[in-house]
Scaffold this active site. Sequence first.
Site, PDB file in Angstrom:
ATOM      1  CG  ASN A   1     -51.339  45.479  22.598  1.00 48.14           C
ATOM      2  OD1 ASN A   1     -51.982  46.274  21.895  1.00 48.14           O
ATOM      3  ND2 ASN A   1     -51.915  44.696  23.486  1.00 48.14           N
TER       4      ASN A   1
ATOM      5  NE  ARG B   1     -54.557  42.601  20.890  1.00 47.13           N
ATOM      6  CZ  ARG B   1     -55.347  43.081  21.841  1.00 47.13           C
ATOM      7  NH1 ARG B   1     -54.872  43.931  22.726  1.00 47.13           N
ATOM      8  NH2 ARG B   1     -56.595  42.699  21.914  1.00 47.13           N
TER       9      ARG B   1
ATOM     10  CG  HIS C   1     -60.232  38.788  23.575  1.00 46.47           C
ATOM     11  ND1 HIS C   1     -61.370  38.835  24.345  1.00 46.47           N
ATOM     12  CD2 HIS C   1     -59.515  39.886  23.908  1.00 46.47           C
ATOM     13  CE1 HIS C   1     -61.338  39.913  25.110  1.00 46.47           C
ATOM     14  NE2 HIS C   1     -60.219  40.572  24.859  1.00 46.47           N
TER      15      HIS C   1
ATOM     16  CB  ILE D   1     -63.781  36.388  31.804  1.00 44.99           C
ATOM     17  CG1 ILE D   1     -63.401  35.141  32.598  1.00 44.99           C
ATOM     18  CG2 ILE D   1     -64.994  36.090  30.958  1.00 44.99           C
ATOM     19  CD1 ILE D   1     -64.539  34.636  33.508  1.00 44.99           C
ATOM     20  N   GLY D   2     -61.304  38.882  31.163  1.00 41.34           N
ATOM     21  CA  GLY D   2     -60.388  39.822  31.806  1.00 41.34           C
ATOM     22  C   GLY D   2     -61.137  41.131  31.910  1.00 41.34           C
ATOM     23  CG  ASN D   3     -60.622  45.798  32.295  1.00 37.41           C
ATOM     24  OD1 ASN D   3     -61.741  45.821  32.832  1.00 37.41           O
ATOM     25  ND2 ASN D   3     -59.783  46.794  32.380  1.00 37.41           N
ATOM     26  N   GLY D   4     -61.515  43.086  29.200  1.00 39.32           N
ATOM     27  CA  GLY D   4     -62.332  42.706  28.047  1.00 39.32           C
ATOM     28  C   GLY D   4     -62.686  41.237  28.229  1.00 39.32           C
TER      29      GLY D   4
ATOM     30  NE  ARG E   1     -64.179  46.772  25.931  1.00 39.45           N
ATOM     31  CZ  ARG E   1     -63.306  45.906  25.409  1.00 39.45           C
ATOM     32  NH1 ARG E   1     -63.650  45.158  24.396  1.00 39.45           N
ATOM     33  NH2 ARG E   1     -62.094  45.807  25.899  1.00 39.45           N
TER      34      ARG E   1
ATOM     35  CG  LEU F   1     -64.515  40.541  38.374  1.00 47.30           C
ATOM     36  CD1 LEU F   1     -65.818  39.991  38.929  1.00 47.30           C
ATOM     37  CD2 LEU F   1     -64.804  41.783  37.554  1.00 47.30           C
ATOM     38  NE  ARG F   2     -57.551  42.354  41.753  1.00 48.58           N
ATOM     39  CZ  ARG F   2     -56.428  42.541  41.080  1.00 48.58           C
ATOM     40  NH1 ARG F   2     -55.343  41.924  41.427  1.00 48.58           N
ATOM     41  NH2 ARG F   2     -56.385  43.372  40.060  1.00 48.58           N
TER      42      ARG F   2
ATOM     43  CB  VAL G   1     -62.099  37.629  35.578  1.00 51.43           C
ATOM     44  CG1 VAL G   1     -63.190  37.057  36.473  1.00 51.43           C
ATOM     45  CG2 VAL G   1     -62.099  39.152  35.611  1.00 51.43           C
ATOM     46  N   GLY G   2     -60.684  34.990  34.740  1.00 48.88           N
ATOM     47  CA  GLY G   2     -60.755  33.543  34.561  1.00 48.88           C
ATOM     48  C   GLY G   2     -59.631  32.804  35.265  1.00 48.88           C
TER      49      GLY G   2
ATOM     50  CD  GLU H   1     -54.332  38.215  24.517  1.00 47.36           C
ATOM     51  OE1 GLU H   1     -54.249  38.610  25.697  1.00 47.36           O
ATOM     52  OE2 GLU H   1     -55.134  38.676  23.699  1.00 47.36           O
TER      53      GLU H   1
HETATM   54  P1  ADP Z   1     -57.205  42.976  29.858  1.00 51.06           P
HETATM   55  O1  ADP Z   1     -58.504  42.683  29.200  1.00 51.06           O
HETATM   56  O2  ADP Z   1     -56.999  44.431  30.151  1.00 51.06           O
HETATM   57  O3  ADP Z   1     -56.006  42.253  29.263  1.00 51.06           O
HETATM   58  P2  ADP Z   1     -56.741  41.174  32.125  1.00 51.06           P
HETATM   59  O4  ADP Z   1     -56.951  39.875  31.432  1.00 51.06           O
HETATM   60  O5  ADP Z   1     -55.380  41.540  32.566  1.00 51.06           O
HETATM   61  O6  ADP Z   1     -57.390  42.370  31.325  1.00 51.06           O
HETATM   62  O7  ADP Z   1     -57.712  41.183  33.408  1.00 51.06           O
HETATM   63  C1  ADP Z   1     -57.705  42.251  34.305  1.00 51.06           C
HETATM   64  C2  ADP Z   1     -58.845  42.033  35.295  1.00 51.06           C
HETATM   65  O8  ADP Z   1     -58.681  40.783  35.953  1.00 51.06           O
HETATM   66  C3  ADP Z   1     -58.894  43.049  36.421  1.00 51.06           C
HETATM   67  O9  ADP Z   1     -59.616  44.193  36.042  1.00 51.06           O
HETATM   68  C4  ADP Z   1     -59.643  42.287  37.515  1.00 51.06           C
HETATM   69  O10 ADP Z   1     -61.043  42.481  37.367  1.00 51.06           O
HETATM   70  C5  ADP Z   1     -59.344  40.837  37.208  1.00 51.06           C
HETATM   71  N1  ADP Z   1     -58.478  40.232  38.225  1.00 51.06           N
HETATM   72  C6  ADP Z   1     -57.144  40.253  38.299  1.00 51.06           C
HETATM   73  N2  ADP Z   1     -56.703  39.588  39.399  1.00 51.06           N
HETATM   74  C7  ADP Z   1     -57.812  39.129  40.017  1.00 51.06           C
HETATM   75  C8  ADP Z   1     -58.062  38.358  41.209  1.00 51.06           C
HETATM   76  N3  ADP Z   1     -57.075  37.906  41.976  1.00 51.06           N
HETATM   77  N4  ADP Z   1     -59.347  38.089  41.514  1.00 51.06           N
HETATM   78  C9  ADP Z   1     -60.359  38.523  40.735  1.00 51.06           C
HETATM   79  N5  ADP Z   1     -60.200  39.236  39.612  1.00 51.06           N
HETATM   80  C10 ADP Z   1     -58.946  39.533  39.259  1.00 51.06           C
END
Ligand code: ADP
Length: 397
Positions: free
Chosen positions: A8, A92, A181, A210-213, A242, A284-285, A332-333, A385
């Site tokens: 990637n 990717r 995604h 739901i992650g950073n993206g 974003r 989010l933490r 996040v999810g 992924e």
């Molecule tokens: P990317 O889109 O970069 O692949 P990820 O899916 O790895 O992102 O998600 C990263 C995000 O997940 C972090 O920025 C954070 O906001 C969130 N995250 C990770 N661990 C936790 C947690 N224990 N509680 C809440 N949010 C979390």
Amino acid sequence: MSYVLVINSGSSSIKFQIVDPTAGAEQDPLASGVVEQIGEASGSITVKHAGDKTKKEMAFANHTEGLTTVIEELDAIGCGPAQVELIAVGHRVVHGGTTFGEPVLIDDAVVEDLKKLIPLAPLHNPANIDGIVVARQQLPDIPHVAVFDTGFFAELPAAAATYPIAAEVAEEHQIRRYGFHGTSHEYIASQVPELLGKPAEDVNHITLHIGNGASASAVRGGHPIDTSMGMTPLAGLVMGTRSGDIDPGIIFHLLRTADMDVDAVDNLLNKRSGMKGMCGSNDLREVHAAADAGSEEAQLALDVYITQLRRILGAYMIELGRVDAIVFTAGVGENDAVVRADALKNLEMYGIVIDEERNATRGDGARLISTDDSAVKVFVVPTNEELAIARKAAAFA
Ligand code: ADP
């Protein structure tokens, strides 16, 4: 044992994993890591293998140096191309435009076609192509396969894919909803029927990646009918940095009145918006901790985040008509029980009832977090992924 190297390649980083495409999602990759800060004065390479993690600081002038070092480091731990049987390299690629949907075996003509797609994804595709060119030079004897983030959504219904702007302008500039995604949404879609014990064609579900993206998809019988990212990965849900959906008029307003040019607005919406823009952190933490400590900005940011999630969720519930499952995935999810609970709060009349204890219990694999009698089943499913890309690439070996 046969493995796939998954690459990637981003603008300043190269993430890599060596994956067994026949193993399940619970496998630890044989080796994985990341090269960071390519093109900067100082950078680093991190490699994980057999429970060990090593990080070396060094500068990388370009992707060629980055990938050469990756292969040297893999050699050093006994995982190099001469030491393990690599049957394919899976790349990717963010944007396949209307040219590519399904994964494709890369040859010179494919690389030329990918270059033609750069205007559609100027921030992502050039780095993806760099990774492909360098990897093909370094590993010339194995198949290289491009797997597209847009691929799963290539067959979105026209009503979901079409933007209501002048048709001739849309046509000339390839403006449509592509979605991103896709590898993750497709991977989750492949798991849901099994989790429900129903055939795929009978399953309607919504995935919240739901992650950073962040992006959502509505899937009917295994086929996506809508998704929240658009022509670019800037649309839809509120993300780490974003904005997600905003009134497009805001852009003209800023261009006219804020002494910002196109690049400044692009930078604002991609890098200085979302959670980070609203409250200073995209993790989010940290945002929860700040809100719990009384920060009004952090609380407002969380409220905006949840409001937008629920807007899109509501839209997809109506579009699907009947929803069998809602799935949370990505950083996040998979980890944030508070976001999951808030996103689905007070939806009992729609058959959605979260089990508080299940939701609060952490776990590694796929798990149910709704009550047994919730009509809509709610799951947390870790996405993978790299494994999905490895499996697609292995099909060309
Ligand atoms: P990317 O889109 O970069 O692949 P990820 O899916 O790895 O992102 O998600 C990263 C995000 O997940 C972090 O920025 C954070 O906001 C969130 N995250 C990770 N661990 C936790 C947690 N224990 N509680 C809440 N949010 C979390």
